[in-house]
Design an enzyme around this catalytic site. Structure first.
Site, mmCIF file in Angstrom:
data_model
loop_
_atom_site.group_PDB
_atom_site.id
_atom_site.type_symbol
_atom_site.label_atom_id
_atom_site.label_comp_id
_atom_site.label_asym_id
_atom_site.label_seq_id
_atom_site.Cartn_x
_atom_site.Cartn_y
_atom_site.Cartn_z
ATOM 1 N N ASP A 16 47.067 182.525 -58.739
ATOM 2 C CA ASP A 16 46.982 183.749 -57.942
ATOM 3 C C ASP A 16 45.542 183.994 -57.516
ATOM 4 O O ASP A 16 44.591 183.535 -58.178
ATOM 5 C CB ASP A 16 47.442 184.951 -58.762
ATOM 6 C CG ASP A 16 48.949 185.150 -58.720
ATOM 7 O OD1 ASP A 16 49.591 184.478 -57.899
ATOM 8 O OD2 ASP A 16 49.457 185.967 -59.505
ATOM 9 N N LYS A 70 48.230 186.087 -52.928
ATOM 10 C CA LYS A 70 48.935 187.143 -52.211
ATOM 11 C C LYS A 70 47.888 188.119 -51.678
ATOM 12 O O LYS A 70 47.626 189.164 -52.269
ATOM 13 C CB LYS A 70 49.934 187.838 -53.127
ATOM 14 C CG LYS A 70 51.037 186.917 -53.628
ATOM 15 C CD LYS A 70 51.984 187.663 -54.548
ATOM 16 C CE LYS A 70 53.095 186.741 -55.040
ATOM 17 N NZ LYS A 70 54.019 187.411 -55.955
#
Length: 414
Positions: free
Chosen positions: A198, A220
């Protein structure tokens, strides 16, 4: 002339006779490893420490309660001589030499035919260190290597057969500082074949990975490119089914607004083993890094962590903002920078004082950490004026004014 080094070797002693002469502290330290190696241990000593006595009582070793006699080493593969009787030690050592039994002596290393290394074990690896006649250095080197293997700072992945840890590890990487990942998380990262990371994970750790490790960006980025959760799940399943050791490196803790359970469920449906490694949540670590305690005696007896990614008026919201406004403790909001104006207005509308202190900590625990202070009445306009960007943790409550003032060299506070 340089000292001739000892030749290191690993002895396989399962079922083989090992004779230990002397039941004192040396024997007490060495016997557990010999028992763990499966050796058929015979202790020869008129007395023994209580710990050694218990080993004999439980049948881990056989104890002949007498002094050494000629012929005791017959049929032995290995001998440890550890008595205070120099004459008996010399006689036993001479027998070992005649019988060609490798022999360790606690009283005279130079008279021995074998030396005991400083030994440590971790995760299926045995580390044995010899530094001649400097046992303290041996122990220090041993400890450094074992600790490096345990915390992942020393990478030693398996290279024979399938991955040693096939499956997926959901690893909480902590709030951002690479030193705040757990020891287990760092070790699994060092052993990985594939890392799916991430944006909010400890990115600096990716630079330490060996070249063969495949790193997949699952970032993200708010309002930008992202990898759909379904695609992440599919990638985890695909690489794990290929026999790879996969680490899903996430920010904070996998189960604190990290969709860790969604990924664990997808892996369970695919029949793939999954290990969850908790991480330090930014909800408590980032306020701490900014000098803010989420609880404090006489100020706050509870703290509540809330996701702010859905606005209060949005029908999808699952948060009871009216109830939160009535609480007297600390409110910690994650993923709420762009919604904080609406959140603050809702809390005030339900009775929270507009003068309630608010701190917004951006990129906490990293070199770019930045703290912006406001109140519920001003926080919406403040984050816009100060150009606060995610990731940021928002702390609401009187604890904001309790913290320790920053000292020279600490991250900036606006």
């Amino acid at each position: 002339m340089a000292e001739t080094p000892a030749y290191p070797v690993g002895l396989r002693l399962t079922g083989r006779r090992v004779v230990v002469i002397g039941g004192g502290q040396v024997a007490q330290r060495r016997l557990p490893a010999l028992v763990a190696a499966g050796a058929d241990v015979v202790l020869i000593s008129p007395s023994a420490t209580p710990s050694v006595d218990v080993m004999a009582e439980t049948g881990e070793i056989r104890w002949e309660r007498r002094r050494y006699e000629e012929g005791d080493l017959a049929g032995a593969w290995y001998a440890l001589i550890a008595t205070r009787d120099r004459e008996a030690n010399d006689r036993a050592s001479a027998e070992a030499e005649r019988e060609r039994v490798w022999c360790v002596r606690s009283d005279d290393a130079e008279a021995a035919t074998a030396w005991t290394p400083a030994t440590g074990r971790t995760d299926g690896v045995t580390v044995a260190v010899l530094t001649g006649n400097d046992p303290r250095r041996s122990a220090a080197v041993r400890d450094a290597i074992v600790e490096g293997l345990r915390n992942g700072s020393l990478a030693a992945p398996a290279h024979r057969g399938p991955a040693r840890n096939p499956g997926v590890a959901l690893v909480g990487g902590g709030p951002g500082d690479p030193d705040l990942i757990t020891v287990r998380g760092r070790r699994l990262l060092a052993e990985a074949d594939v890392v799916i990371a991430d944006r909010l994970g400890p990115r600096d750790l990716l630079d330490e990975l060996p070249p063969h490790v495949q790193v997949i960006d699952a970032a993200k980025i708010p309002y930008g490119r992202f990898m759909a959760q379904e695609a992440i799940n599919n990638a985890l399943v695909e690489h794990a089914k290929a026999g790879k050791a996969v680490v899903r490196l996430k920010g904070g803790d996998p189960y604190v607004f990290g969709r860790g359970m969604e990924e664990a469920q997808a892996l369970a449906e695919a029949g793939i083993p999954c290990t969850v490694v908790p991480g330090i949540s930014s909800s408590i670590s980032v306020p701490s890094a900014a000098g803010i305690p989420v609880t404090h005696r006489g100020v706050a007896h509870e703290f509540t962590v809330v996701s702010g990614h859905v606005a209060p008026e949005d029908p999808r919201s699952l948060v009871d903002w009216a109830s939160l406004a009535r609480l007297t403790g600390t409110l910690v909001i994650l993923m709420g920078v762009d919604k904080i104006g609406a959140i603050a207005a809702t809390l005030v509308a339900h009775g929270k004082s507009p003068e309630t202190p608010v701190a917004v900590v951006q990129e906490g625990t990293t070199a770019a950490q930045r703290r912006v202070d406001a109140t519920l009445a001003t926080v919406g306009e403040t984050v816009v004026a100060r150009e606060v960007r995610p990731p940021a943790v928002i702390v609401i409550g009187d604890v904001v004014n309790v913290g320790i003032p920053p000292i020279a060299g600490e991250p900036a506070t606006d």
